[in-house]
Scaffold this motif. Structure first.
Motif: not given
Lengths: 317, 168
Positions: A13-16, A177-180, A184-197, A213-217
């Motif tokens: 938490t302190a790192a974020v 899985e991320t920490l903001k 708050s934390s959230r789950m995001l598909a790896v397929a949706d993590l990166h953007r097109l340019p 990013i705290t984990a990959v599930v």
């Protein structure tokens, strides 16, 4: 290298919070890509928050038959994990095809996902690059673009994402899985993590500033074979010209787009009973080359069909 | 920034600019010139050292990231009077010409043999669930992060094979 201050985080938490509240701060994990870019002054953070020793490196089974991989697990630790080897061979094959052993021993799962393109013009600070210097132009368009994207490129950027691991995670339907900064934390598909340019190639992911990013599930493995196949200029320790990850009926491509490319057209064709060659052809109907990378279209067609054949024959099933 | 790193078994207190890499700390601040700077970008492996027993590129790591770590360089692997088996094998098999990559090759091979002993897979591993056999293809693949500009690869392979004790 530009001067910067450094702190070692002992608490997630302190790192974020530290990265969110300090101007021009960045997370530092393994550092194998970030430090290289800092030496070239392509990355110039004023403050580094070292998250490498946070307790985020466990690899453990989930209740629904999947695998939770801590973001600070090294690439080597994931590849050596008994469950990963037995149940997710496409992931292990992808990881060991990337970098060298020394790099995989240092590079983390979270850092691997967030590594930056190897486009030669991104690295060449004497040349325009919209990703490095927004608005300066794209030198790769009409330039040395042998390794450029054939899917989803824009007039602003034709760079590719270099990760092998992310391609396998995309085919496996994994989530991050991320920490903001707000806790708050959230789950995001790896397929949706990166953007097109698009028009903002410097914005590469959907993560907000300071989001860690705290984990990959990874969900339970799909029915059917798994395989990772990568074509490149050397037999080992070279980036991909193109790669294919197959996990059951899911197919993802690497080194062909600004993000790990979900081969949705191929998947739909396969689901409709198309042959492997027809499925590859369906995906490649949407491909567009940049001249010097035209070979990638034929290469991806053959690589995808061959990988699907091999996966069906039970490799990794 | 104050940093203490145990290098070859001895705790060394340093006060470094945050920009100093582990490689530069070893070479320029501790006088251990065995680890070499080749490309300084993680592409050649000449700077390979062991950190907490695991091989990494010392050029792609900041010294301050290693506070409290145990680092082993070529100076901590064997002595002139009692060479490490890999050092002796490199001599016996004539596994170098100019020698610039050799410290990195040997540190890398030490780490590689431990990885194989722990059954870590590589790209050359056919069966991910079986025990690792260090075939020539496995050794070549696992050592691909160490470049030898003199191209002494056949001899480097022979030297490592001698120590690995696996069939050719």
């Amino acid at each position: 290298m530009k001067a910067f201050t450094y702190e070692r985080a002992t608490d997630v938490t302190a790192a974020v919070k530290a990265v969110a509240e300090t101007p021009n701060a960045r997370f530092l994990a393994g550092g194998t890509n970030l430090l290289d870019l800092m030496k070239l002054e392509i990355e110039t953070p004023a403050h580094l928050v070292d998250v490498g020793r946070l307790p985020l490196s466990a690899i453990e089974a989930t209740a629904d038959g999947g695998l939770r991989i801590g973001a600070m697990a090294t690439n080597s630790q994931v590849a050596a994990d008994a469950t990963a080897r037995a149940r997710y061979p496409v992931l292990v094959e992808a990881i060991v095809s990337g970098g060298s052993a020394q790099l995989r021993n240092k590079a983390t799962v979270g850092g691997n996902l967030l590594q930056r393109t190897r486009c030669a013009y991104f690295y060449d600070t004497a040349k325009p690059c919209n990703k490095r210097q927004p608005g300066s132009g794209c030198s790769a368009i009409g330039g040395l673009n042998r390794n450029a994207a054939i899917f989803g490129a824009s007039d602003a950027c034709i760079a590719t994402h270099p990760s092998d691991m992310a391609v396998a995670l995309t085919a496996l339907g994994a989530q991050v899985e991320t920490l903001k900064a707000d806790g708050s934390s959230r789950m995001l598909a790896v397929a949706d993590l990166h953007r097109l340019p698009g028009v903002t190639p410097q914005v590469e992911t959907e993560l907000s500033p300071g989001e860690l990013i705290t984990a990959v599930v990874v969900p339970a493995p799909p029915q059917g074979g798994q395989i990772y196949r990568k074509a490149r200029d050397r037999a080992s320790y070279a980036g991909g010209l193109a790669s294919v990850a197959v996990a059951g009926g899911q197919v993802a491509l690497g080194a062909v787009a600004h993000k790990p490319w979900t081969a949705a057209q191929a998947q739909a064709a396969l689901a409709g009973g198309a042959s492997h060659a027809e499925a590859a052809k369906a995906e490649l109907a949407g491909a567009q080359d940049q001249g010097r990378n035209a070979f990638k279209i034929a290469l991806v067609g053959r690589l995808m069909a061959a990988a699907l054949d091999e996966a069906k024959q039970g490799r990794g099933a | 920034m104050k940093t203490t790193i145990t290098v070859n078994g001895e705790a060394r207190a340093l006060d470094l600019d945050t920009r100093v890499t582990l490689l530069d700390a070893l070479r320029e601040h501790l006088g251990l010139k065995g680890s070499k700077k080749g490309c300084d970008h993680g592409q050649c492996g000449a700077c390979t050292v062991l950190v907490n027993g695991v091989r990494i590129n010392a050029c792609l790591s900041l010294a301050v990231m290693h506070d409290g770590d145990e680092v082993t360089t070529i100076e901590g692997i064997g002595t002139e009077a009692a060479l490490h088996p890999l050092q002796q094998a490199f001599l016996t098999q004539d596994a170098f010409q100019c020698g610039y990559c050799t410290p990195g090759q040997i540190c890398s091979a030490v780490g590689m043999l431990q990885e194989a002993a722990q059954n870590w897979p590589s790209q050359a591993t056919e069966d991910l669930t079986a025990a690792i056999a260090l075939t020539d293809a496995e050794i070549r693949e696992r050592m691909s992060g160490n470049i030898c500009r003199c191209s002494a690869y056949p001899q480097i392979l022979a030297a490592i094979r001698d120590v690995a004790g696996e069939p050719a």
